[in-house]
Design a protein around this motif. Structure first.
Motif, PDB file in Angstrom:
ATOM      1  N   THR A 139      29.057  31.247   5.785  1.00  0.00           N
ATOM      2  CA  THR A 139      29.313  29.840   5.501  1.00  0.00           C
ATOM      3  C   THR A 139      28.000  29.110   5.253  1.00  0.00           C
ATOM      4  O   THR A 139      27.126  29.051   6.135  1.00  0.00           O
ATOM      5  CB  THR A 139      30.067  29.174   6.664  1.00  0.00           C
ATOM      6  N   PHE A 140      27.848  28.529   4.050  1.00  0.00           N
ATOM      7  CA  PHE A 140      26.661  27.772   3.693  1.00  0.00           C
ATOM      8  C   PHE A 140      26.885  26.288   3.968  1.00  0.00           C
ATOM      9  O   PHE A 140      28.031  25.841   4.154  1.00  0.00           O
ATOM     10  CB  PHE A 140      26.327  27.999   2.212  1.00  0.00           C
ATOM     11  N   PRO A 141      25.827  25.503   3.994  1.00  0.00           N
ATOM     12  CA  PRO A 141      25.995  24.046   4.191  1.00  0.00           C
ATOM     13  C   PRO A 141      26.966  23.467   3.176  1.00  0.00           C
ATOM     14  O   PRO A 141      26.982  23.854   2.006  1.00  0.00           O
ATOM     15  CB  PRO A 141      24.575  23.510   3.982  1.00  0.00           C
ATOM     16  N   GLY A 142      27.772  22.564   3.637  1.00  0.00           N
ATOM     17  CA  GLY A 142      28.799  21.990   2.782  1.00  0.00           C
ATOM     18  C   GLY A 142      30.084  22.779   2.833  1.00  0.00           C
ATOM     19  O   GLY A 142      30.942  22.651   1.947  1.00  0.00           O
ATOM     20  N   ASN A 143      30.227  23.656   3.855  1.00  0.00           N
ATOM     21  CA  ASN A 143      31.418  24.498   4.027  1.00  0.00           C
ATOM     22  C   ASN A 143      31.683  25.390   2.804  1.00  0.00           C
ATOM     23  O   ASN A 143      32.823  25.673   2.456  1.00  0.00           O
ATOM     24  CB  ASN A 143      32.657  23.635   4.321  1.00  0.00           C
ATOM     25  N   ASN A 144      30.611  25.796   2.166  1.00  0.00           N
ATOM     26  CA  ASN A 144      30.725  26.723   1.033  1.00  0.00           C
ATOM     27  C   ASN A 144      30.714  28.149   1.587  1.00  0.00           C
ATOM     28  O   ASN A 144      29.695  28.634   2.070  1.00  0.00           O
ATOM     29  CB  ASN A 144      29.570  26.498   0.062  1.00  0.00           C
ATOM     30  N   VAL A 145      31.862  28.839   1.530  1.00  0.00           N
ATOM     31  CA  VAL A 145      32.014  30.162   2.131  1.00  0.00           C
ATOM     32  C   VAL A 145      31.859  31.237   1.054  1.00  0.00           C
ATOM     33  O   VAL A 145      32.550  31.224   0.039  1.00  0.00           O
ATOM     34  CB  VAL A 145      33.377  30.321   2.832  1.00  0.00           C
ATOM     35  N   THR A 146      30.924  32.169   1.302  1.00  0.00           N
ATOM     36  CA  THR A 146      30.744  33.322   0.412  1.00  0.00           C
ATOM     37  C   THR A 146      31.395  34.541   1.075  1.00  0.00           C
ATOM     38  O   THR A 146      31.070  34.893   2.206  1.00  0.00           O
ATOM     39  CB  THR A 146      29.251  33.605   0.164  1.00  0.00           C
ATOM     40  N   LYS A 147      32.333  35.178   0.344  1.00  0.00           N
ATOM     41  CA  LYS A 147      33.052  36.325   0.881  1.00  0.00           C
ATOM     42  C   LYS A 147      32.538  37.605   0.225  1.00  0.00           C
ATOM     43  O   LYS A 147      32.504  37.710  -0.996  1.00  0.00           O
ATOM     44  CB  LYS A 147      34.556  36.178   0.632  1.00  0.00           C
ATOM     45  N   LEU A 148      32.125  38.545   1.060  1.00  0.00           N
ATOM     46  CA  LEU A 148      31.607  39.839   0.576  1.00  0.00           C
ATOM     47  C   LEU A 148      32.523  40.948   1.067  1.00  0.00           C
ATOM     48  O   LEU A 148      32.896  40.983   2.241  1.00  0.00           O
ATOM     49  CB  LEU A 148      30.187  40.076   1.106  1.00  0.00           C
ATOM     50  N   HIS A 149      32.870  41.846   0.139  1.00  0.00           N
ATOM     51  CA  HIS A 149      33.759  42.962   0.477  1.00  0.00           C
ATOM     52  C   HIS A 149      33.062  44.271   0.111  1.00  0.00           C
ATOM     53  O   HIS A 149      32.828  44.534  -1.065  1.00  0.00           O
ATOM     54  CB  HIS A 149      35.080  42.826  -0.283  1.00  0.00           C
TER      55      HIS A 149
END
Length: 546
Positions: A139-149
């Motif tokens: 989770t990055f600032p600003g609630n920007n979620v990066t999903k890695l699989h």
């Protein structure tokens, strides 16, 4: 004025978002982990300074059966906190029940370089292909979620049903047991040698008497096979009979081998030679015809030797040519008939469907533009590799080893259908592929696994190593492997961890397969079943874009 104020507020928000979203992190495999996975000294980044490597994320790595722990390195390269959550799932809980993390399933990405581990041991109670999914949310600032699989595929093996027992699987109670067993074996060996020497002496004396009297079977029968090389083992000899002189064969598969060979034997008058396909110092491969029992004429490939060939060379032709008799698989070129008559070289007949030698076919693919035979695509290369894998699966299912898997020992037709063949005459027809390391035995040194080079040990895993070199031949259009390495230095070169380089324009997926095949330890190499699963998936991905 209100509009200007609204624009100003939006501008401030944008600046705030950009400033607070500058946090970044890295996630990668270290050189040590890449060495364990692919045998390469390099880093593999999944995320580098917030740039996501989609190609790496979409690549499913094959795990050797004995590799039980995965290591990932990561770091928050900014001072701002980056919350994360991690979960690990498997497609088969009976094979890999509960993967374990050595870190918390949620927390913050560390601001210093750290490595975390995922433990994925097999229960070793069932055979299964297991897909391991590692899901990481940052989770990055600003609630920007990066999903890695991240995906891994692992083959779990039921250790209780292993078809090939390890050499080290036998243990003894103590050193005294070993001593007594060794003494017993030595006494038994001396007794056996004494019996064999006695039999030889009596038989030799009888033959001399028969020859001096001009009578006996020895006066009418020509023996083609001389004493075999010292490395030949498990040799069975059979007495001469009218249609076929005495011969020796390296084959353990059948007690009624003589009857089977008799069934394969045909009269020489049924065979007609047409044209030479390949020719060596003493070996000849012809295209010809054979008149079958129904009177129909079939086109065949005929392997034979010249008149000046030695009896040892004739012996090897029969030994190696009969290595794949009675096998029935669309990707295996099995012997069809044999013709052996007195005072003539033996003929070995194989079915012919406009087949060409695979190595020569590949070499023709790289000539000048006006002479190009065929331009291979990655999809075609993978399809050819899959056919070879199916042939090897069949051989290993029959508990047979090839021991000389290479492009020179495969044939291909105009539709790129491949059959794996025996290695009869290969030493003569492709002399640059074989080397003698001072033991009076020509071996395919640069196709052999390390244990085969050092100890002459052959297992299904050593065939897998050779397949990796064959796959390299397919992608390089039959270049000579390790051309700059002296054959006497090959073992030391491989022990130091050096391997063939990735060919130009070779996809990473294919080179990853090669690297797996060349793992130092045989236990860490994939099986042909694993290779088939991975390459089948890769082939399916390629066909999506065609």
């Amino acid at each position: 004025m209100k509009h200007l104020k609204s624009i100003f507020l939006i501008f401030v928000q944008i600046i705030y978002y950009v400033k607070n979203s500058s946090a970044s992190f890295n996630l990668y495999l270290s050189p040590q982990e890449m060495q364990r996975h692919l045998g390469l000294q390099a880093e593999l980044y999944y995320v580098q300074d917030n740039r996501i490597n989609e190609y790496a994320l979409n690549f499913t790595l094959l795990l050797p059966p004995k590799l039980n722990t995965l290591y990932f390195t990561w770091k928050n390269t900014d001072s701002q906190e980056l919350p994360y959550s991690i979960s690990v799932e498997t497609s088969n809980r009976a094979a890999i029940p509960y993967p374990k993390l050595n870190i918390s399933s949620s927390g913050s990405v560390p601001t210093s370089t750290q490595t975390f581990a995922v433990s994925v041991p097999c229960t070793e109670t069932i055979d299964a292909e297991v897909l391991i999914s590692i899901n990481i949310n940052v989770t990055f600032p600003g609630n920007n979620v990066t999903k890695l699989h991240l995906s891994r595929r692992k083959t779990c093996i039921n250790e209780n049903l292993k078809p090939y027992a390890s050499k080290n699987s036998l243990t003894f109670a103590d050193s005294s047991s070993v001593f007594y067993i060794a003494v017993c074996c030595a006494v038994l060996l001396i007794l056996v040698l004494g019996v064999l020497i006695t039999i030889y002496y009596v038989t030799d004396k009888k033959n001399k008497v028969a020859k001096s009297s001009g009578t006996g079977p020895g006066t009418t029968t020509t023996t083609f096979l001389a004493t075999l090389p010292r490395n030949s083992v498990n040799i069975s000899s059979y007495a001469s009979f009218r249609r076929m002189p005495s011969y020796s064969l390296l084959d353990e598969r059948s007690k009624d081998l003589q009857e089977r060979i008799t069934d394969l034997t045909v009269q020489r008058c049924r065979i007609r030679l047409s044209s030479i396909i390949l020719e060596g110092t003493f070996g000849r491969i012809y295209q010809g015809s054979y008149t079958n029992e129904e009177g129909n004429e079939d086109t065949v490939i005929i392997k034979t030797v010249a008149d000046h060939a030695s009896q040892i060379q004739i012996s090897l032709l029969l030994q190696e040519g009969m290595a794949m008799y009675s096998l029935n698989h669309k990707n295996i070129l099995s012997i069809l008939r044999v013709s052996i008559e007195d005072h003539t070289a033996p003929f070995l007949l194989y079915p012919f469907n406009n087949y060409k030698n695979l190595k020569i076919f590949l070499q023709k693919c790289k000539v000048s533009s006006e002479g190009v035979h065929h331009t291979l695509t990655t999809q075609e290369v993978v399809h050819m590799a899959l056919q070879i894998i199916k042939a090897m699966q069949y051989l290993h299912k029959r508990h047979l080893l090839h021991k000389d898997l290479a492009a020179r020992n495969c044939v291909i037709d105009d539709s790129l259908n491949i059959q794996v063949a025996d290695n009869a005459l290969s030493r003569d027809l492709f002399p640059s592929d074989y080397h003698c390391l001072g033991d009076n035995e020509n071996r395919p040194v640069k196709w052999l696994a390390l244990e085969s080079l050092l100890h002459k040990t052959f297992t299904p895993s050593s065939d897998v190593w050779s397949f990796g070199v064959l796959l390299w031949e397919l992608t390089t259009l039959a270049q000579q492997p390790y051309i700059e390495i002296d054959p006497f230095e090959m073992a030391a070169y491989l022990k130091d961890g050096y391997r063939l380089a990735q060919p130009i324009n070779c996809p990473d997926e294919l080179f990853a397969v090669m690297a797996y095949c060349w793992a130092m330890s045989p236990e860490e190499r994939p099986t042909f079943t694993q290779l088939h699963v991975f390459l089948q998936e890769f082939f399916a991905q390629l066909t999506k874009y065609v």
